[in-house]
Write a protein that holds these residues in place. Structure first.
Motif, short mmCIF file in Angstrom:
data_model
loop_
_atom_site.label_atom_id
_atom_site.label_comp_id
_atom_site.label_asym_id
_atom_site.label_seq_id
_atom_site.Cartn_x
_atom_site.Cartn_y
_atom_site.Cartn_z
N LEU A 178 0.85 -1.18 0.00
CA LEU A 178 0.00 0.00 0.00
C LEU A 178 0.88 1.23 0.00
N LEU A 179 0.49 2.24 -0.76
CA LEU A 179 1.18 3.52 -0.82
C LEU A 179 0.26 4.60 -0.29
N MET A 180 0.74 5.38 0.67
CA MET A 180 0.01 6.53 1.19
C MET A 180 0.77 7.80 0.82
N VAL A 181 0.11 8.71 0.13
CA VAL A 181 0.69 10.00 -0.22
C VAL A 181 0.03 11.07 0.64
N LEU A 182 0.84 11.99 1.17
CA LEU A 182 0.38 12.93 2.18
C LEU A 182 0.74 14.37 1.82
N ARG A 183 -0.18 15.25 2.05
CA ARG A 183 0.10 16.69 2.00
C ARG A 183 1.09 17.04 3.10
N ASN A 184 1.96 17.99 2.82
CA ASN A 184 2.90 18.49 3.81
C ASN A 184 2.92 20.00 3.67
N GLU A 185 2.32 20.69 4.57
CA GLU A 185 2.07 22.13 4.43
C GLU A 185 3.36 22.89 4.17
N ASP A 186 3.37 23.67 3.06
CA ASP A 186 4.47 24.57 2.72
C ASP A 186 5.80 23.87 2.50
N PHE A 187 5.79 22.57 2.18
CA PHE A 187 7.02 21.88 1.83
C PHE A 187 6.66 20.71 0.94
N HIS A 188 7.63 19.88 0.62
CA HIS A 188 7.39 18.76 -0.27
C HIS A 188 6.41 17.76 0.35
N SER A 189 5.60 17.16 -0.51
CA SER A 189 4.69 16.12 -0.05
C SER A 189 5.47 14.92 0.47
N LEU A 190 4.76 14.03 1.15
CA LEU A 190 5.37 12.88 1.82
C LEU A 190 4.72 11.60 1.36
N PHE A 191 5.39 10.47 1.62
CA PHE A 191 4.74 9.18 1.39
C PHE A 191 5.19 8.17 2.43
N SER A 192 4.36 7.15 2.60
CA SER A 192 4.65 6.03 3.47
C SER A 192 4.14 4.78 2.77
N VAL A 193 4.72 3.62 3.09
CA VAL A 193 4.26 2.37 2.50
C VAL A 193 3.98 1.34 3.59
N SER A 194 3.10 0.41 3.27
CA SER A 194 2.79 -0.71 4.15
C SER A 194 2.89 -2.00 3.35
N ASN A 195 3.56 -2.98 3.94
CA ASN A 195 3.70 -4.29 3.29
C ASN A 195 2.85 -5.36 3.96
N ASP A 196 1.94 -4.95 4.86
CA ASP A 196 1.11 -5.92 5.57
C ASP A 196 -0.35 -5.45 5.64
N ASP A 197 -0.83 -4.89 4.53
CA ASP A 197 -2.22 -4.45 4.43
C ASP A 197 -2.61 -3.43 5.51
N GLY A 198 -1.67 -2.54 5.82
CA GLY A 198 -1.99 -1.43 6.71
C GLY A 198 -1.79 -1.69 8.18
N LYS A 199 -1.33 -2.88 8.56
CA LYS A 199 -1.08 -3.15 9.98
C LYS A 199 0.07 -2.28 10.50
N SER A 200 1.06 -2.03 9.65
CA SER A 200 2.17 -1.16 10.02
C SER A 200 2.58 -0.37 8.79
N TRP A 201 3.20 0.79 9.04
CA TRP A 201 3.59 1.70 7.97
C TRP A 201 5.02 2.17 8.19
N SER A 202 5.71 2.46 7.10
CA SER A 202 7.07 2.99 7.19
C SER A 202 7.03 4.44 7.66
N GLU A 203 8.18 4.95 8.11
CA GLU A 203 8.28 6.37 8.39
C GLU A 203 8.08 7.15 7.09
N VAL A 204 7.54 8.36 7.21
CA VAL A 204 7.29 9.16 6.01
C VAL A 204 8.61 9.59 5.37
#
Length: 380
Positions: free
Chosen positions: A237-263
């Motif tokens: 899973l890929l999560m893309v995130l707004r980051n106010e006044d700077f570059h956007s962020l992303f995080s990934v999960s390899n276990d269907d959302g049970k855990s996520w990487s640091e942004v």
């Protein structure tokens, strides 16, 4: 050179490295081309016309399983009250007048609504509209069980959210739905001094009830506005995130959302607010958003990014960007609906000050196919 003949952007620094290893200079430069279709008014349709008195704001759309019926929900005024709802029977080319909804929808104020078609474990489909009450505050929802002919009143979900969920995904063969939202503080109520988090909540009855929220991603600014999509192979899973006044962020999960990487930071080419993502028929990933990259020629306008899933997670800029609609009010646009029709047409919907003059924001759609955009010349 036509876009069809251009290769995807080259690799920068791998996201596997530490954040200090990221090249901010490379991140700040947009090296891929931009195609401008914002003046091609034949692509546009007006869902709700703004006037000198009425500001139409913050829409979201839902496409029904027939591939042509769409609903659009939005607010009156900037993050104002919920209530307007319209229907299209032709994939967003034309729109109905405002539909009747229960009176208490208007009591959901200071909101940016979202709309979703959700299916319960028994196969029953419902259309849901979500809105925060007295933003930031309680998340409320209403639904229709008859294809949008009638709607329930808004009721409290038991969840606390800054913005209504843009993404709700199905897991375990439809037995489990998951939504993602913003919140200040991992467990406490929203507080100005609390750290910003993304949380997720589950439903096992098709969205009628939801589990308590669970914080999953520590982000970097108040509004993360998460958009989530599966990798083409279904394993991530890929999560893309707004980051106010700077570059956007992303995080990934390899276990269907049970855990996520640091942004991690995304390049300027992928930086924007309120993203939504879909795959084109040929497998390319398309993301629409308000452009907030300060190095961009289209800063403040409604744009799309086109590339591959691997570009996002591998710190590459992608293939090209599209200027979809021109904002005549700075960067006040870009909370969007985004749908893919069976013939490969994307329908992107946003609120925007469509023309100069006294009229306030309108809700507007634009339509495009990637194979036609591939043949166009980039902006100078």
């Amino acid at each position: 050179m036509l876009i069809a003949n251009m290769l995807l952007g080259g690799s920068l620094t791998s996201v596997c490295g530490s954040e200090t290893e990221l090249s901010l200079e490379a991140h700040d430069t947009i090296s891929i081309p931009t195609i401008d279709i914002s003046r091609e008014t034949e692509r546009h349709s007006i869902v709700a016309q703004g006037t000198a008195e009425i500001y139409q704001g913050h829409p979201c759309t839902a496409l029904l399983p027939d591939g042509k019926t769409m609903y659009c929900a939005w607010s009156i005024n900037h993050a104002g009250h919920l209530g307007p709802l319209a229907r299209s029977d032709d994939g967003g080319k034309t729109w109905s007048d405002l539909l009747d909804v229960p009176e208490n929808w208007r009591q959901v104020t200071q909101t940016t609504p979202t709309i979703h078609y959700l299916v319960d474990p028994g196969g029953k489909g419902r259309i849901f509209v979500f809105g925060g009450l007295d933003f930031p505050g309680r998340l409320r929802q209403a639904y229709s069980e008859d294809g949008g002919a009638t709607w329930t009143p808004m009721k409290d979900t038991g969840l606390t959210a800054e913005c209504a969920p843009k993404t709700i995904m199905s897991f375990d063969h439809g037995k489990r739905l998951v939504m993602w939202c913003d919140r200040r503080g991992p467990f406490a109520a929203n507080r100005p001094d609390a750290e910003p988090y993304i949380w997720e909540a589950e439903s096992r009855d098709g969205g009628l009830t939801w589990s308590p929220e669970r914080p999953v991603v520590r982000t970097q600014s108040r509004w993360g506005q998460p958009a989530v999509i599966r990798s083409p192979d279904g394993k991530q899973l890929l999560m893309v995130l707004r980051n106010e006044d700077f570059h956007s962020l992303f995080s990934v999960s390899n276990d269907d959302g049970k855990s996520w990487s640091e942004v991690r930071l995304l390049p300027a080419a992928l930086t924007g607010h309120r993203p939504k993502m879909l795959y084109a028929p040929d497998g390319r990933l398309v993301m629409v958003m308000r452009d907030t990259s300060k190095s961009s020629k289209t800063y403040g306008h409604f744009v799309a990014w086109v590339g591959k899933y691997e570009d996002v997670i591998s710190d590459r800029q992608g293939q090209y960007r599209i200027k979809l609609l021109h904002s005549n009010a700075g960067r006040d646009c870009g909370y969007s609906g985004f749908e893919l029709l069976p013939d490969g047409t994307f329908v992107a919907t946003t609120y925007i000050k469509y023309r100069p003059g006294p009229e306030k924001h309108s809700v507007v759609t634009t339509r495009f196919k990637l194979d036609e955009i591939d043949q166009k010349q980039p902006m100078k």
